[in-house]
Design an enzyme around this catalytic site. Structure first.
Site, PDB file in Angstrom:
ATOM      1  N   GLY A 149      35.844 -23.032   5.779  1.00  0.00           N
ATOM      2  CA  GLY A 149      34.397 -23.085   5.933  1.00  0.00           C
ATOM      3  C   GLY A 149      33.894 -24.450   5.542  1.00  0.00           C
ATOM      4  N   GLY A 180      35.290 -25.856   2.240  1.00  0.00           N
ATOM      5  CA  GLY A 180      36.685 -26.201   2.072  1.00  0.00           C
ATOM      6  C   GLY A 180      37.596 -25.194   2.745  1.00  0.00           C
ATOM      7  N   ASP A 201      25.005 -17.071  -1.531  1.00  0.00           N
ATOM      8  CA  ASP A 201      25.466 -16.855  -0.157  1.00  0.00           C
ATOM      9  C   ASP A 201      26.010 -15.433  -0.007  1.00  0.00           C
ATOM     10  OD1 ASP A 201      25.969 -17.426   2.477  1.00  0.00           O
ATOM     11  OD2 ASP A 201      27.862 -18.447   2.110  1.00  0.00           O
TER      12      ASP A 201
END
Length: 959
Positions: A18, A21, A132
């Site tokens: 992503g 990383g 997130d």
């Protein structure tokens, strides 16, 4: 060639990537444990000391529903975060398969997620924001629990003084986009707020960096707080319930309708996703409370008494208008939905091992049923209560009693000498529990090392590796007895008089007098060190020996490099060096009287040795390609090798078999006074009596890494699961009806019509016993290979066994004395084994090759198919109940208690007969046991008398 990181972690494969990383599946080389390595390629500009503080913050996190962070390592300019490998799959994969989980399951996951968020948000000094939350960042474990992954590791990197939080369309809160006015996002001081300066995304959805000029005119310097996480959680739940990702514009999100979820659940999600943060839940705890109150606020689960006043007021008007029947029908339907929801909740609690919660929820659906508006009790509710109470399982043995939840997965489990208490070590605490009730007695902060241990001196006193140093504590008085030097590993002599401690990889041990903490001596390891993992906060491999003898005169220690010494603490010149240096990597051992026993394992070889410390020589040894597992203490010496566990007499070297595990190898065991518990490499466990007879066994989803056995209780735990399972021995001898010789082999058992005898039979022979267990008859059946069928018949005039041969011969044998009543010969029967059973209302046709089918006797209409995967053997009508008996594909007998509509009210394991209005069970113990068919009111009384609902002084209920 696989890549090695920091000399510790071996990268096996890339499993994800992503913007932050790349994610790798790796393995800790020494501990042989799977881990996740998240490689972050962003430039690291944080000062080393600042980074270390952030690292320590994340490593200190320990919660059931978030992965444990173990390490941060830097190699070739890349920072790797090392954390738990969570087995399972992410929720987004479930959604991609168009699998919509049921509401009760989503509620369970929501509560677990909120517990995790409440924990993260409250971490000192300012809390940790996830940033997130979305289905892809929620893992579903094999046991049904979730794990919130990828919480804000960027916080530890401190990149450019700001944190780049996740930006996922539909899940991100309005403030993620900069669409909420700063004045609307007011700071507030409740101690749980996380306010972080974020990098605002540009119009194309890509982070714009720190430059104000690249935000497409959007407001800069927005502050995210805990309410931003709650919005994302609400959006995630929205997606899980309806299967569609919500609009990225909060103002355009349509509330979930009644066809998707209950109005109460919809209201919670709607509030969590309010466009303005001030209109949302202000903390995770507040939102969690809303879910916990669903049983009171959900329209399906609203308490009946809270609706009665409104209904009574409206009924008089509706009766006059002719609409009373419509209203009653609607309310009855609503109440039925409420009851079914509670039954669903109850079954879910029971599956998790929460028996008290399961009973309580079922009782809620069954109490206060006094109104004409109440529909009949759904059979699912009665079955939920029956299952939770376990009233029809009269077998003896160890059965699930409770699940003890832990903040994190355990490092070690230790039991007290008499088995009344047990201690669990987890990051970075130890808690002591009562073995019988599972109640927590005390908890203590531990040194931050997975090697930190605890030992019982007796039932009251413990020694543990505390933050302030090795500490002795009295559990009965609740007082600290003394504190010593820093330590990780502890041991106590067999008589409880001496404690020994060593700190990590120091080259000496310190010995204390248990009674007052007096430092007795330092035992030098002569420059050697015990085996210690490079990262000792990861896990305790339990591969070392550190053991005191009965009176504390000897100390056995294994060392890095494969050494094993016995230190003579009274005569240091007489120290025994069993191994100076070897390739063995795993040691187990301990003292039993004057003897010291040890097991040493490596990849292709294992060694067992027995030392006489009095004479100072080895009196026996064994080698094997299978691993040895050993326990030696004042209670005895026990050795497992492969699939065999034996008790070893050190004086004669005589072996007594305690357990044989067939095709699975033993990985751990515990021996009590009367029972033996083994864990095996197929993730199973088994319990044996001291005659090596297996009493029960079970295959679990995870390995049983820690096992404890006492006379009345057993404890099971896995090093990857944050819980401990308690088993309790149950005995139902008070239900004994008839006795027989337990050595008698049989398939079925039936009590005679007059209740004076029991007949045990199979296709080879039958046996009759009287009420005192005395043999009356043993008859071998002729030409048994040609027997077509057997049926035990009960009539008012008597009872008998009817045996039918393939040649048409039919013989009737008396259930009183076994004599042959008659012999006839007719047409040979067919080979299909089709049968028909009759009740007042139904004809039930049973076939060997298809599911039995019930037909209405009057109309001939097919009503219902019964059990599909088992063979129907008997059908009995008992008042308004119908009892069906089956043989499963595995040869196990069981029954089902059905209502007049053929709906299941109870599962009846081991059912063998219905006699004199009661149920009869046969478990092969040498006796038949019985119980009545419990009415619904009797089940309610049993539940309430068991303390599952506690009435409070204000008239409410405390669950």
């Amino acid at each position: 060639m696989s890549q090695i990181i920091a000399g510790i972690y071996e990268i096996h494969e890339k499993i994800g990537a992503g913007g932050g990383g790349i994610v790798y599946l790796g393995r800790h080389l020494r501990l042989e444990k799977w881990v996740i390595l998240k490689a972050d390629k962003r430039t690291l500009k944080t000062e080393a000391e600042s980074l270390r503080r952030e690292v320590d913050l994340l490593k200190g996190l320990s919660h059931t529903y978030i992965p444990q962070v173990y390490d941060f390592v830097q190699e070739d300019g890349i920072v790797y975060t090392v954390m738990d490998f969570i087995e399972g799959e992410s929720l987004d994969k479930i959604l991609k398969r168009n699998q919509i989980p049921p509401q009760f399951q989503v509620i369970q996951w929501a509560c677990q997620l909120l517990e995790a968020l409440a924990y993260l948000h409250s971490r000192p000094p300012y809390g940790i924001l996830h940033g997130d939350i979305k289905p892809a960042n929620i893992m579903l474990r094999p046991n049904g629990d979730i794990c919130l992954i990828d919480y804000n590791i960027a916080l530890a990197l401190g990149e450019d003084g700001a944190v780049k939080v996740g930006y996922s369309l539909g899940y991100a809160s309005p403030e993620h986009y900069g669409s909420v006015d700063v004045e609307d996002n007011k700071p507030y001081s409740d101690g749980n707020t996380v306010k972080i300066k974020t990098i605002i995304p540009s119009a194309d959805g890509i982070s714009s960096g720190a430059s104000p000029g690249r935000s497409s005119g959007r407001r800069q310097g927005m502050m995210l707080d805990v309410r931003s996480d709650l919005y994302s959680l609400g959006a995630t739940l929205y997606h899980l319930l309806c299967g569609k990702r919500p609009s990225k514009e909060a103002s355009q999100v349509e509330p979930l309708g009644a066809d998707v979820c209950s109005p109460a659940v919809s209201a919670i999600i709607q509030k969590a996703m309010a466009p303005k943060p001030d209109m949302r839940y202000q903390t995770a705890t507040e939102m969690l409370t809303a879910f916990h109150q669903l049983h009171k606020k959900d329209i399906r689960v609203i308490r009946h008494k809270r609706r009665m006043a409104g209904w009574a007021a409206g009924l008089s008007i509706l009766f006059l208008a002719g609409g009373a029947s419509t209203l009653i029908g609607m309310k009855r339907l609503e109440r039925t939905k409420e009851c079914l929801a509670l039954a669903e909740y109850s079954a879910n609690y029971l599956a998790e091992g929460d028996i008290s919660g399961a009973v309580s929820l079922a009782l809620q659906a069954l109490t206060e049923r006094k109104s004409m508006l109440e529909p009949p009790v759904p059979p699912q509710v009665q079955k939920a209560l029956t299952d939770a109470l376990g009233v029809y399982d009269l077998s003896d043995g160890f059965k699930s009693a409770d699940i003890v939840e832990l903040p994190s997965a355990p490092f070690a489990v230790r039991e007290s000498p008499e088995g009344t208490r047990f201690a669990v070590v987890y990051p970075y605490e130890t808690a002591v529990f009562d073995m019988g009730s599972g109640e927590k007695i005390a908890e203590f902060p531990m040194v931050e090392s997975a090697l930190a241990d605890v030992a019982f001196a007796d039932e009251s006193r413990i020694v543990y590796a505390g933050q302030q140093g090795v500490t002795a504590y009295d559990l009965d008085t609740g007082k600290t007895l003394w504190t010593g030097q820093a330590a990780t590993t502890v041991a106590v002599s067999g008589d409880g008089s001496v404690a020994a401690c060593v700190n990590r990889d120091e080259d000496h041990a310190v010995l204390y007098r248990m009674s007052d903490g007096t430092e007795l001596m330092e035992c030098s390891f002569e420059g050697q060190h015990m085996e210690t993992a490079a990262n000792d906060i990861f896990a305790n491999p339990h591969n070392r020996i550190f053991s005191l003898s009965e009176k504390g005169e000897f100390l056995a220690v294994s060392f890095a490099g494969g050494g094993l010494w016995i230190f003579d603490l009274e005569h240091p010149d007489d120290n025994m060096i069993l191994y100076d240096e070897t390739n063995y990597s795993h040691f187990e051992g301990g003292f039993c009287g004057r003897y010291f026993a040890f097991a040493a394992n490596k990849s292709d070889e294992s060694m067992f040795g027995l030392i006489d410390t009095g004479e100072g020589f080895c009196i026996g040894s064994l080698e094997s390609r299978d691993n040895f597992h050993l326990k030696a203490d004042r209670k005895g010496m026990y050795l497992a090798n492969g699939n065999l566990l034996v008790r070893l007499d050190p004086d004669t070297l005589e072996e007594t078999e305690l357990a044989y595990t067939n095709d699975a190898d033993i990985t751990g065991f515990s021996v009590g006074e009367s029972y033996v518990l083994t864990a095996t490499d197929d993730n199973g466990f088994s319990i044996y009596d001291r005659g090596a007879v297996r009493l029960s066994s079970e295959i679990c989803q995870e390995a049983c890494d820690f096992v404890v056995m006492t006379d009345d209780y057993a404890v099971l735990a896995n090093r990857n699961e944050p819980s401990v399972r308690l088993l309790k021995k149950e005995s139902h001898e008070d239900g004994k009806l008839m006795a027989y010789d337990a050595r008698c082999i049989h398939d079925e058992a039936r009590i005679s019509q007059d209740g004076r005898t029991v007949m045990l039979f199979d296709y080879e022979a039958f046996h009759i016993y009287d009420g005192k267990g005395q043999a009356v008859a043993d008859v071998k059946l002729p030409e048994s290979s040609n027997i077509y069928d057997q049926q035990f018949r009960k009539r008012e005039e008597g009872s008998w066994l009817e045996v039918i041969w393939y040649d048409g011969t039919v013989r009737l044998y008396s259930a009183e004395d076994g004599s042959m009543i008659s012999e006839t010969k007719g047409e040979p029967p067919g080979k299909d084994l089709d049968e028909e059973f009759y009740t007042d209302q139904y004809k039930i046709a049973s076939s060997l090759h298809s599911a039995p089918v019930a037909y209405d006797r009057k109309s001939g209409r097919k009503v219902k198919e019964l059990e599909k995967d088992s063979y129907l053997t008997y059908v009995t009508q008992l008042d308004r109940y119908i009892i069906t008996e089956y043989v499963s594909a595995a040869g196990e007998r069981y029954g089902l208690l059905l209502d007049e509509n053929l709906e299941t009210l109870a599962y009846l394991p081991g059912l063998c007969d219905v006699s004199h209005g009661g149920l009869v069970f046969d478990y092969g113990y040498g006796e038949l046991r019985g119980c009545p068919v419990y009415s619904l009111q009797e089940l309610i009384d049993l539940g309430e008398s068991g303390g599952y609902i506690v009435k409070e002084e204000n008239g409410g209920e405390k669950q």
